[in-house]
Design a protein around this motif. Structure first.
Motif, PDB file in Angstrom:
ATOM      1  N   SER A 277       0.926  -1.131  -0.066  1.00  0.00           N
ATOM      2  CA  SER A 277      -0.236  -0.004  -0.175  1.00  0.00           C
ATOM      3  C   SER A 277       0.887   1.274   0.306  1.00  0.00           C
ATOM      4  CB  SER A 277      -0.887  -0.225   1.453  1.00  0.00           C
ATOM      5  OG  SER A 277      -0.275   0.300   2.177  1.00  0.00           O
ATOM      6  N   VAL A 278       0.144   2.440  -0.424  1.00  0.00           N
ATOM      7  CA  VAL A 278       0.498   3.613  -0.745  1.00  0.00           C
ATOM      8  C   VAL A 278      -0.343   4.670  -0.050  1.00  0.00           C
ATOM      9  CG1 VAL A 278       2.532   5.266  -1.885  1.00  0.00           C
ATOM     10  CG2 VAL A 278       2.259   3.094  -2.185  1.00  0.00           C
ATOM     11  N   ILE A 279       0.202   6.077   0.692  1.00  0.00           N
ATOM     12  CA  ILE A 279      -0.973   6.701   1.079  1.00  0.00           C
ATOM     13  C   ILE A 279      -0.098   8.166   0.427  1.00  0.00           C
ATOM     14  CG2 ILE A 279      -1.853   7.858   3.689  1.00  0.00           C
ATOM     15  CD1 ILE A 279      -1.177   5.519   5.100  1.00  0.00           C
ATOM     16  N   VAL A 280      -0.792   8.588   0.035  1.00  0.00           N
ATOM     17  CA  VAL A 280      -0.623  10.725  -0.848  1.00  0.00           C
ATOM     18  C   VAL A 280      -1.622  11.117  -0.451  1.00  0.00           C
ATOM     19  CG1 VAL A 280       0.684   9.219  -2.524  1.00  0.00           C
ATOM     20  CG2 VAL A 280      -1.320  10.008  -3.100  1.00  0.00           C
ATOM     21  N   HIS A 281      -0.979  12.632   0.146  1.00  0.00           N
ATOM     22  CA  HIS A 281      -1.789  13.638   0.521  1.00  0.00           C
ATOM     23  C   HIS A 281      -2.897  14.600  -0.601  1.00  0.00           C
ATOM     24  CE1 HIS A 281       0.900  14.230   4.927  1.00  0.00           C
ATOM     25  NE2 HIS A 281      -0.017  13.038   4.470  1.00  0.00           N
ATOM     26  N   ALA A 282      -4.399  13.952  -0.753  1.00  0.00           N
ATOM     27  CA  ALA A 282      -4.567  14.893  -1.799  1.00  0.00           C
ATOM     28  C   ALA A 282      -4.390  16.037  -2.155  1.00  0.00           C
ATOM     29  CB  ALA A 282      -6.155  14.688  -1.407  1.00  0.00           C
ATOM     30  N   PRO A 283      -3.875  16.867  -2.970  1.00  0.00           N
ATOM     31  CA  PRO A 283      -3.108  18.162  -2.995  1.00  0.00           C
ATOM     32  C   PRO A 283      -4.601  19.476  -3.275  1.00  0.00           C
ATOM     33  CG  PRO A 283      -3.434  17.205  -5.026  1.00  0.00           C
ATOM     34  CD  PRO A 283      -4.037  15.867  -4.037  1.00  0.00           C
ATOM     35  N   GLY A 284      -4.043  20.203  -2.746  1.00  0.00           N
ATOM     36  CA  GLY A 284      -4.826  21.785  -2.495  1.00  0.00           C
ATOM     37  C   GLY A 284      -6.051  22.009  -1.056  1.00  0.00           C
ATOM     38  N   GLY A 285      -6.267  22.811  -0.920  1.00  0.00           N
ATOM     39  CA  GLY A 285      -7.295  22.022   0.349  1.00  0.00           C
ATOM     40  C   GLY A 285      -8.671  22.715   0.640  1.00  0.00           C
ATOM     41  N   GLY A 286      -9.682  22.062   0.322  1.00  0.00           N
ATOM     42  CA  GLY A 286     -10.547  22.648   0.461  1.00  0.00           C
ATOM     43  C   GLY A 286     -11.865  22.612  -0.274  1.00  0.00           C
ATOM     44  N   ASP A 287     -12.002  23.384  -0.831  1.00  0.00           N
ATOM     45  CA  ASP A 287     -13.068  23.621  -2.899  1.00  0.00           C
ATOM     46  C   ASP A 287     -12.000  22.837  -3.846  1.00  0.00           C
ATOM     47  OD1 ASP A 287     -15.626  23.125  -3.775  1.00  0.00           O
ATOM     48  OD2 ASP A 287     -14.738  24.686  -4.940  1.00  0.00           O
ATOM     49  N   GLY A 288     -10.890  22.946  -3.125  1.00  0.00           N
ATOM     50  CA  GLY A 288     -10.175  22.123  -4.120  1.00  0.00           C
ATOM     51  C   GLY A 288      -9.234  21.006  -4.541  1.00  0.00           C
ATOM     52  N   ARG A 289      -9.501  20.558  -2.650  1.00  0.00           N
ATOM     53  CA  ARG A 289      -9.092  18.889  -3.128  1.00  0.00           C
ATOM     54  C   ARG A 289     -10.823  18.631  -3.257  1.00  0.00           C
ATOM     55  NH1 ARG A 289      -8.125  19.392   2.317  1.00  0.00           N
ATOM     56  NH2 ARG A 289     -10.215  18.885   3.059  1.00  0.00           N
ATOM     57  N   LYS A 290     -11.412  18.922  -3.165  1.00  0.00           N
ATOM     58  CA  LYS A 290     -12.439  18.437  -3.085  1.00  0.00           C
ATOM     59  C   LYS A 290     -13.292  18.117  -4.968  1.00  0.00           C
ATOM     60  CE  LYS A 290     -17.368  17.736  -1.711  1.00  0.00           C
ATOM     61  NZ  LYS A 290     -19.031  18.366  -1.563  1.00  0.00           N
ATOM     62  N   LYS A 291     -12.629  18.924  -4.931  1.00  0.00           N
ATOM     63  CA  LYS A 291     -12.939  19.212  -7.274  1.00  0.00           C
ATOM     64  C   LYS A 291     -11.452  17.926  -7.570  1.00  0.00           C
ATOM     65  CE  LYS A 291     -14.516  23.476  -7.831  1.00  0.00           C
ATOM     66  NZ  LYS A 291     -14.312  25.181  -8.218  1.00  0.00           N
ATOM     67  N   PHE A 292     -10.119  17.763  -7.141  1.00  0.00           N
ATOM     68  CA  PHE A 292      -9.106  16.905  -7.380  1.00  0.00           C
ATOM     69  C   PHE A 292     -10.090  16.368  -7.488  1.00  0.00           C
ATOM     70  CE2 PHE A 292      -5.998  14.436  -5.661  1.00  0.00           C
ATOM     71  CZ  PHE A 292      -5.187  14.252  -6.460  1.00  0.00           C
ATOM     72  N   LEU A 293     -10.404  15.465  -5.723  1.00  0.00           N
ATOM     73  CA  LEU A 293     -10.738  13.817  -5.568  1.00  0.00           C
ATOM     74  C   LEU A 293     -12.327  13.587  -6.283  1.00  0.00           C
ATOM     75  CD1 LEU A 293     -11.156  14.005  -1.764  1.00  0.00           C
ATOM     76  CD2 LEU A 293      -9.201  12.931  -3.000  1.00  0.00           C
ATOM     77  N   GLU A 294     -12.842  14.558  -6.847  1.00  0.00           N
ATOM     78  CA  GLU A 294     -14.050  14.297  -7.992  1.00  0.00           C
ATOM     79  C   GLU A 294     -13.575  14.008  -8.937  1.00  0.00           C
ATOM     80  OE1 GLU A 294     -16.107  18.315  -8.168  1.00  0.00           O
ATOM     81  OE2 GLU A 294     -17.322  17.292  -5.953  1.00  0.00           O
ATOM     82  N   ASP A 295     -12.481  14.226  -9.681  1.00  0.00           N
ATOM     83  CA  ASP A 295     -11.171  13.950 -11.346  1.00  0.00           C
ATOM     84  C   ASP A 295     -11.054  12.794 -11.147  1.00  0.00           C
ATOM     85  OD1 ASP A 295     -12.602  16.534 -11.898  1.00  0.00           O
ATOM     86  OD2 ASP A 295     -10.466  17.059 -11.879  1.00  0.00           O
ATOM     87  N   MET A 296     -10.376  11.920  -9.863  1.00  0.00           N
ATOM     88  CA  MET A 296     -10.095  11.280  -9.655  1.00  0.00           C
ATOM     89  C   MET A 296     -10.837   9.927  -9.807  1.00  0.00           C
ATOM     90  SD  MET A 296      -6.325  11.237  -9.032  1.00  0.00           S
ATOM     91  CE  MET A 296      -6.715  12.119 -10.187  1.00  0.00           C
ATOM     92  N   SER A 297     -11.938  10.363  -9.151  1.00  0.00           N
ATOM     93  CA  SER A 297     -13.550   9.765  -8.614  1.00  0.00           C
ATOM     94  C   SER A 297     -13.297   8.741 -10.694  1.00  0.00           C
ATOM     95  CB  SER A 297     -14.609   9.708  -8.218  1.00  0.00           C
ATOM     96  OG  SER A 297     -15.264   9.129  -8.106  1.00  0.00           O
ATOM     97  N   SER A 298     -13.818  10.704 -11.273  1.00  0.00           N
ATOM     98  CA  SER A 298     -14.092   9.638 -12.190  1.00  0.00           C
ATOM     99  C   SER A 298     -12.767   9.755 -13.477  1.00  0.00           C
ATOM    100  CB  SER A 298     -14.272  10.903 -13.554  1.00  0.00           C
ATOM    101  OG  SER A 298     -15.140  11.959 -12.437  1.00  0.00           O
TER     102      SER A 298
END
Length: 521
Positions: A277-298
């Motif tokens: 396993s590997v852990i990485v931190h989602a870049p950005g903060g707040g709304d920016g991080r949430k949008k990044f995770l949405e892109d990762m989900s897609s």
């Protein structure tokens, strides 16, 4: 029990210099296309044959004895400079070694004759600033694909590697993300695949799977996306157990942050071989991080676990995890290759947003679309033996770094001629001027000596861009012949050499560990 011994002033510097000399002689012997190879013993295994300066540097060490105390410190000081050059530029490791050694040697001679070490260091640093300004005026932009091929070929010492990298840049662009893998055949090949790279690396070095490249590699992994901090072992343990029971034990966790208790549990599972396993931190903060995770989900097809929606990590199922063909994680970057999600729909949605969004949001949306549509080039390196494959992979890595450095800051004449010209431009008014000018002449002279040519050829070079082709011994237009170096590499070589020489020349005391003479059990 080990003791320690102190040496002072000139005695300390002489000991440091003697250790540096050993590394200098070994590394400088590999400079240039006509130099010899180095054979690195590795008993009881087959020796490694290399032409790479930093590989030679890494292989060297001095075993302390009563007669050579302090010499190991000199060797390690110079070795660190070569390794740093390799990490930041992928090229110039031999050049920086030659520069640093001659700066240190000449500085020690000046100090022994009465020069003040601190004044000499300040004078040298001022001279280096002028040289770097002159270097900026000498450089040219990397204009053609032939230039890219020339830079890669010179760095790798292999036209095939240069050709492959140039083809990739032509297809994917100069910002191409390139990964290197072991191939099954004898050749070096490449392929372009869908991939996404973002600026966030592994959260612990314990996740590294390839220590020679400092990478964590996951094959066909699951991907867990969490829009929250993971604090406790009890939060993460259920999904680790589910992944282990699934039979495919590879997992990437992208989260806001993972606290020490949960991190320790994940590391322990990896060390026991339960889950890679590997852990990485989602870049950005707040709304920016949430949008990044949405892109990762897609991109991956995974569900985002968001506590704001009442969801808990403990309730996640394997079916809700994302997937990808391969993931490569370094200290600073993560590359996801072959995500199993629906990127096309996500890109369409983002393009629709661009039609109505404020102008200030346009660049960010464009960046997100480019990321989701990104390509990654995979270079597969083959060979007849494992030793040959590893050696060729290192050369490909160096060539990729050198090419990116050339794209970043342009190119200068190669064959160590840029440093020779910078040396000639220095007006020798101060001790630092004299010191730097002399040192910058040495790489060209070592190159000529290794190629079996007279140093008198130096007098033939009368115009910027002209130089000696080390393969033929003839005066040529270096730019037309494709004998070029990245300006970034030359600049970093000067800065790093001056830095390490400054440390060595201002050393007043050297405390060395005495050899352990306790009986072996």
């Amino acid at each position: 029990m080990k003791g320690k011994k102190a040496y002072f002033d000139n005695d300390a510097r002489k000991r440091l210099l003697k250790g540096a000399l050993l590394l200098y002689r070994a590394v400088s012997a590999t400079m240039g296309p006509n130099s010899g190879n180095a054979v690195l013993g590795n008993l009881p295994y087959a020796p490694q044959i290399t032409h790479d300066g930093v590989t030679v540097a890494k292989s060297l060490e001095i075993k302390p004895t009563e007669d050579n105390l302090g010499e190991a410190d000199g060797l390690e000081l110079l070795k660190e400079t070569s390794i740093r050059m390799d990490e930041i530029a992928g090229d110039g490791t031999t050049t920086v070694t030659v520069l640093a050694y001659h700066l240190l040697e000449s500085a020690c001679q000046m100090i022994e004759k009465g020069s003040n070490p601190m004044e000499l260091r300040r004078s040298l640093e001022k001279a280096a600033l002028v040289a770097i300004e002159n270097l900026a005026e000498m450089r040219k932009p990397l204009e053609t694909n032939e230039d890219i091929e020339a830079v890669a070929t010179i760095s790798a010492g292999d036209p095939e590697i240069g050709r492959v990298i140039a083809e990739i840049v032509e297809k994917v662009g100069r910002d191409a993300e390139i990964t290197i893998e072991e191939g099954k055949g004898m050749t070096i090949d490449s392929e372009i695949v869908n991939g996404y790279t973002f600026d966030s690396g592994y959260s612990s070095q314990y996740f590294i799977t390839d220590h020679s490249r400092q990478e964590a590699v996951l094959n066909n992994p699951y991907i867990l996306l969490i829009n929250r901090r993971v604090g406790f072992e009890r939060d993460i343990f259920p999904i680790l157990q589910k992944v282990a029971e699934s039979g495919h034990r590879e997992l990437l966790i992208i989260a806001d942050a993972v606290e020490s208790e949960a991190l320790a549990a994940i590391v322990l599972n990896k060390q026991k071989g339960v889950i890679n396993s590997v852990i990485v931190h989602a870049p950005g903060g707040g709304d920016g991080r949430k949008k990044f995770l949405e892109d990762m989900s897609s991109l991956t097809g995974g569900k985002i676990i968001d506590t704001d929606n009442g969801e808990e990590v403990t309730e996640v199922t394997v079916e809700e995890l994302g997937r990808a063909e391969k993931i490569i994680v370094t200290a600073k970057k993560t590359t996801i290759i072959g995500g199993k999600g629906d990127v096309e729909q996500r890109v369409k949605d983002l393009k629709d947003q661009m039609k109505t969004c404020p102008m200030k949001d346009m660049p960010h949306l464009e960046q997100r679309i480019a990321g989701l549509q990104g390509k990654v080039a995979i270079i597969t390196v083959g060979g007849s033996t494992q030793v040959e494959i590893e050696e060729r992979k290192y050369r490909v890595e160096d060539a990729v770094k050198a090419t990116k450095a050339a794209v970043k800051e342009g190119i200068v004449p190669g064959g160590e001629t840029a440093l020779l010209w910078l040396s000639r431009q220095i007006v020798r008014k101060t001790p630092g001027d004299v010191l730097l000018s002399h040192a910058m002449e040495q790489p060209f002279r070592v190159l000529m000596e290794n190629a079996g040519y007279s140093q008198e050829l130096e007098s033939q070079i009368q115009a910027v861009g002209d130089g000696i082709d080390a393969k033929t011994g003839k005066l040529v237009d270096l730019f037309k012949q494709g004998i070029i170096d990245p300006a970034f590499v030359t600049r970093e070589a000067i800065q790093n050499a001056v830095s390490v020489a400054g440390v060595g020349m201002t050393m007043n005391v050297l405390i060395a560990e005495e050899p352990d003479e306790s009986p072996q059990k």
